[in-house]
Scaffold this motif. Sequence first.
Motif, PDB file in Angstrom:
ATOM      1  N   PRO A 124      44.076 -29.073  38.368  1.00  0.00           N
ATOM      2  CA  PRO A 124      43.702 -28.630  37.022  1.00  0.00           C
ATOM      3  C   PRO A 124      42.450 -29.290  36.465  1.00  0.00           C
ATOM      4  O   PRO A 124      41.770 -28.728  35.615  1.00  0.00           O
ATOM      5  CB  PRO A 124      44.933 -28.986  36.177  1.00  0.00           C
ATOM      6  CG  PRO A 124      45.616 -30.081  36.946  1.00  0.00           C
ATOM      7  CD  PRO A 124      45.361 -29.773  38.380  1.00  0.00           C
ATOM      8  N   VAL A 125      42.146 -30.514  36.916  1.00  0.00           N
ATOM      9  CA  VAL A 125      40.954 -31.227  36.467  1.00  0.00           C
ATOM     10  C   VAL A 125      40.155 -31.622  37.702  1.00  0.00           C
ATOM     11  O   VAL A 125      40.661 -32.308  38.589  1.00  0.00           O
ATOM     12  CB  VAL A 125      41.320 -32.492  35.654  1.00  0.00           C
ATOM     13  CG1 VAL A 125      40.044 -33.213  35.194  1.00  0.00           C
ATOM     14  CG2 VAL A 125      42.193 -32.143  34.459  1.00  0.00           C
ATOM     15  N   GLY A 126      38.905 -31.171  37.778  1.00  0.00           N
ATOM     16  CA  GLY A 126      38.072 -31.494  38.929  1.00  0.00           C
ATOM     17  C   GLY A 126      37.766 -32.977  39.004  1.00  0.00           C
ATOM     18  O   GLY A 126      37.839 -33.696  37.999  1.00  0.00           O
ATOM     19  N   SER A 127      37.401 -33.442  40.186  1.00  0.00           N
ATOM     20  CA  SER A 127      37.135 -34.872  40.395  1.00  0.00           C
ATOM     21  C   SER A 127      36.013 -35.378  39.498  1.00  0.00           C
ATOM     22  O   SER A 127      36.107 -36.465  38.914  1.00  0.00           O
ATOM     23  CB  SER A 127      36.775 -35.131  41.859  1.00  0.00           C
ATOM     24  OG  SER A 127      37.813 -34.728  42.711  1.00  0.00           O
ATOM     25  N   THR A 128      34.938 -34.600  39.378  1.00  0.00           N
ATOM     26  CA  THR A 128      33.796 -35.035  38.571  1.00  0.00           C
ATOM     27  C   THR A 128      34.184 -35.167  37.103  1.00  0.00           C
ATOM     28  O   THR A 128      33.887 -36.177  36.450  1.00  0.00           O
ATOM     29  CB  THR A 128      32.622 -34.050  38.727  1.00  0.00           C
ATOM     30  OG1 THR A 128      32.255 -33.972  40.114  1.00  0.00           O
ATOM     31  CG2 THR A 128      31.419 -34.502  37.919  1.00  0.00           C
ATOM     32  N   GLU A 129      34.879 -34.145  36.595  1.00  0.00           N
ATOM     33  CA  GLU A 129      35.316 -34.184  35.197  1.00  0.00           C
ATOM     34  C   GLU A 129      36.317 -35.314  34.980  1.00  0.00           C
ATOM     35  O   GLU A 129      36.265 -36.028  33.973  1.00  0.00           O
ATOM     36  CB  GLU A 129      35.941 -32.843  34.807  1.00  0.00           C
ATOM     37  CG  GLU A 129      36.621 -32.833  33.433  1.00  0.00           C
ATOM     38  CD  GLU A 129      35.685 -33.213  32.296  1.00  0.00           C
ATOM     39  OE1 GLU A 129      36.176 -33.786  31.305  1.00  0.00           O
ATOM     40  OE2 GLU A 129      34.471 -32.951  32.394  1.00  0.00           O
ATOM     41  N   GLY A 130      37.246 -35.493  35.917  1.00  0.00           N
ATOM     42  CA  GLY A 130      38.226 -36.567  35.805  1.00  0.00           C
ATOM     43  C   GLY A 130      37.580 -37.937  35.772  1.00  0.00           C
ATOM     44  O   GLY A 130      37.977 -38.820  35.008  1.00  0.00           O
ATOM     45  N   MET A 131      36.522 -38.110  36.593  1.00  0.00           N
ATOM     46  CA  MET A 131      35.827 -39.386  36.630  1.00  0.00           C
ATOM     47  C   MET A 131      35.083 -39.640  35.326  1.00  0.00           C
ATOM     48  O   MET A 131      35.113 -40.748  34.773  1.00  0.00           O
ATOM     49  CB  MET A 131      34.836 -39.390  37.801  1.00  0.00           C
ATOM     50  CG  MET A 131      34.231 -40.743  38.115  1.00  0.00           C
ATOM     51  SD  MET A 131      35.413 -41.866  38.884  1.00  0.00           S
ATOM     52  CE  MET A 131      35.693 -43.028  37.568  1.00  0.00           C
ATOM     53  N   LYS A 132      34.418 -38.616  34.797  1.00  0.00           N
ATOM     54  CA  LYS A 132      33.709 -38.762  33.521  1.00  0.00           C
ATOM     55  C   LYS A 132      34.675 -39.152  32.408  1.00  0.00           C
ATOM     56  O   LYS A 132      34.387 -40.031  31.587  1.00  0.00           O
ATOM     57  CB  LYS A 132      32.995 -37.460  33.163  1.00  0.00           C
ATOM     58  CG  LYS A 132      31.784 -37.151  34.021  1.00  0.00           C
ATOM     59  CD  LYS A 132      31.159 -35.824  33.619  1.00  0.00           C
ATOM     60  CE  LYS A 132      29.933 -35.501  34.464  1.00  0.00           C
ATOM     61  NZ  LYS A 132      29.361 -34.173  34.125  1.00  0.00           N
ATOM     62  N   THR A 137      37.071 -43.136  28.599  1.00  0.00           N
ATOM     63  CA  THR A 137      38.231 -43.437  27.747  1.00  0.00           C
ATOM     64  C   THR A 137      39.260 -44.403  28.324  1.00  0.00           C
ATOM     65  O   THR A 137      40.104 -44.899  27.586  1.00  0.00           O
ATOM     66  CB  THR A 137      38.977 -42.139  27.366  1.00  0.00           C
ATOM     67  OG1 THR A 137      39.594 -41.577  28.536  1.00  0.00           O
ATOM     68  CG2 THR A 137      38.026 -41.115  26.759  1.00  0.00           C
ATOM     69  N   SER A 138      39.218 -44.689  29.617  1.00  0.00           N
ATOM     70  CA  SER A 138      40.266 -45.539  30.203  1.00  0.00           C
ATOM     71  C   SER A 138      40.014 -47.018  29.905  1.00  0.00           C
ATOM     72  O   SER A 138      38.955 -47.555  30.233  1.00  0.00           O
ATOM     73  CB  SER A 138      40.349 -45.337  31.715  1.00  0.00           C
ATOM     74  OG  SER A 138      41.246 -46.264  32.300  1.00  0.00           O
ATOM     75  N   MET A 182      43.027 -43.369  35.903  1.00  0.00           N
ATOM     76  CA  MET A 182      43.003 -41.970  35.473  1.00  0.00           C
ATOM     77  C   MET A 182      44.204 -41.630  34.602  1.00  0.00           C
ATOM     78  O   MET A 182      44.094 -40.882  33.623  1.00  0.00           O
ATOM     79  CB  MET A 182      42.932 -41.049  36.692  1.00  0.00           C
ATOM     80  CG  MET A 182      41.621 -41.179  37.455  1.00  0.00           C
ATOM     81  SD  MET A 182      41.406 -39.958  38.767  1.00  0.00           S
ATOM     82  CE  MET A 182      42.629 -40.496  39.955  1.00  0.00           C
ATOM     83  N   ILE A 183      45.357 -42.199  34.943  1.00  0.00           N
ATOM     84  CA  ILE A 183      46.554 -41.968  34.134  1.00  0.00           C
ATOM     85  C   ILE A 183      46.372 -42.563  32.744  1.00  0.00           C
ATOM     86  O   ILE A 183      46.866 -42.032  31.740  1.00  0.00           O
ATOM     87  CB  ILE A 183      47.793 -42.562  34.836  1.00  0.00           C
ATOM     88  CG1 ILE A 183      48.071 -41.798  36.147  1.00  0.00           C
ATOM     89  CG2 ILE A 183      49.023 -42.515  33.932  1.00  0.00           C
ATOM     90  CD1 ILE A 183      49.087 -42.466  37.046  1.00  0.00           C
ATOM     91  N   ASP A 184      45.602 -43.648  32.671  1.00  0.00           N
ATOM     92  CA  ASP A 184      45.331 -44.334  31.400  1.00  0.00           C
ATOM     93  C   ASP A 184      44.297 -43.597  30.540  1.00  0.00           C
ATOM     94  O   ASP A 184      44.026 -43.987  29.409  1.00  0.00           O
ATOM     95  CB  ASP A 184      44.842 -45.760  31.707  1.00  0.00           C
ATOM     96  CG  ASP A 184      44.527 -46.578  30.467  1.00  0.00           C
ATOM     97  OD1 ASP A 184      45.396 -46.661  29.584  1.00  0.00           O
ATOM     98  OD2 ASP A 184      43.408 -47.118  30.384  1.00  0.00           O
ATOM     99  N   THR A 185      43.743 -42.530  31.065  1.00  0.00           N
ATOM    100  CA  THR A 185      42.682 -41.789  30.384  1.00  0.00           C
ATOM    101  C   THR A 185      43.244 -40.917  29.260  1.00  0.00           C
ATOM    102  O   THR A 185      44.410 -40.519  29.283  1.00  0.00           O
ATOM    103  CB  THR A 185      41.936 -40.925  31.428  1.00  0.00           C
ATOM    104  OG1 THR A 185      41.276 -41.792  32.347  1.00  0.00           O
ATOM    105  CG2 THR A 185      40.939 -39.999  30.807  1.00  0.00           C
TER     106      THR A 185
END
Length: 249
Positions: A124-132, A137-138, A182-185
Motif C-alpha cells: 500500500p505504501v511504496g518504499s520511497t514514500e515510506g522512507m520519506k 516523522t519517526s 517505519m512502524i513508529d512513523t
Amino acid sequence: LDSLAQFTSRLHSYLDLFRPGNFNFKIDTKNNFPTAAGLASSASGYAAMAMALNDFFGWELDRKTLSILARLGSGSASRSVYNGFVEWHRGDSKDGLDSFAEHIPTTWSELRLAVVTVSSASKPVGSTEGMKRTVKTSTLYNSWPEKAALDIDLIRQAIQQKNFEQLGLTAESNALAMHATMIDTQPSVLYWLPETVATFHKIWQLRQDGLELYFTIDAGPNVKILFLDTDEAIVIKEFPGAEIIRPFL
C-alpha cells in the motif's frame, strides 16, 4: 495513481535524465517475481535499465558508474548491477554522485536464501514514500544511521570470516530495527501481515530447536530466510513453496 501509472511515471522521469531531445524509448520489461511486494523489483528493474541504456547508447561504462546511474532510479538498484556480496556507500555529496555500490570479492558457496512469499499484492505504501515519511516523522529514525554503520561493519567482518551466526543475527536485527522506525512513523507504515509474523515465530522456534536459520525482510511483507546448504532439505520441508536461491552456485 494506480500502480501501473505510478510505474510508468517513475520510469518516464528516469528516462528523461538520458533522453536526447525528443527521442522516444520503447521499453519491454517483465519480472519473474511479484512487483512492488517488497522483493526488490525496483532495485532489479532500474539496475537492468541502467545496463540496457549503457548497451543501447554504447557508453561502455564501468560498474561503479552504472551503480551511480541505477541509484538515480532506485537507491537499492545501485547494488543490483553486481552479483554476490555488495556494499552500498551512502556518500556525502548533495548531488548524490558519490553514493555507489562496491562489489565485495568474497564467495560463500554454502550460503542459501529462501524467499517466503506471503503476499504477491502490491504494497500500500511504496518504499520511497515510506522512507520519506519515516525520515520526516519517526522519532526512532535518529538512532538508525548509527546502528546501520555498526551493522555494516559486523556484516563485512562476518562475510570475511564466514561467520554465519554473526551474519544472520546482524541481518535479522538490522531488518527488525528498520521496520521499527517505519512502524513508529506517522501515519504508521506497517508492511507486515499476520503470515509475516507467523513466519518470524516459526523461524525463531526452529532456531531454538537447533537449526541455524535467520531472516531478513525488505519494505514489504515477504520474508527471506538465511541458512546453510546442510539445512536445505529441512527448510524445503518446513517452508513448502519457498523459492531456494543459491547465490554462489
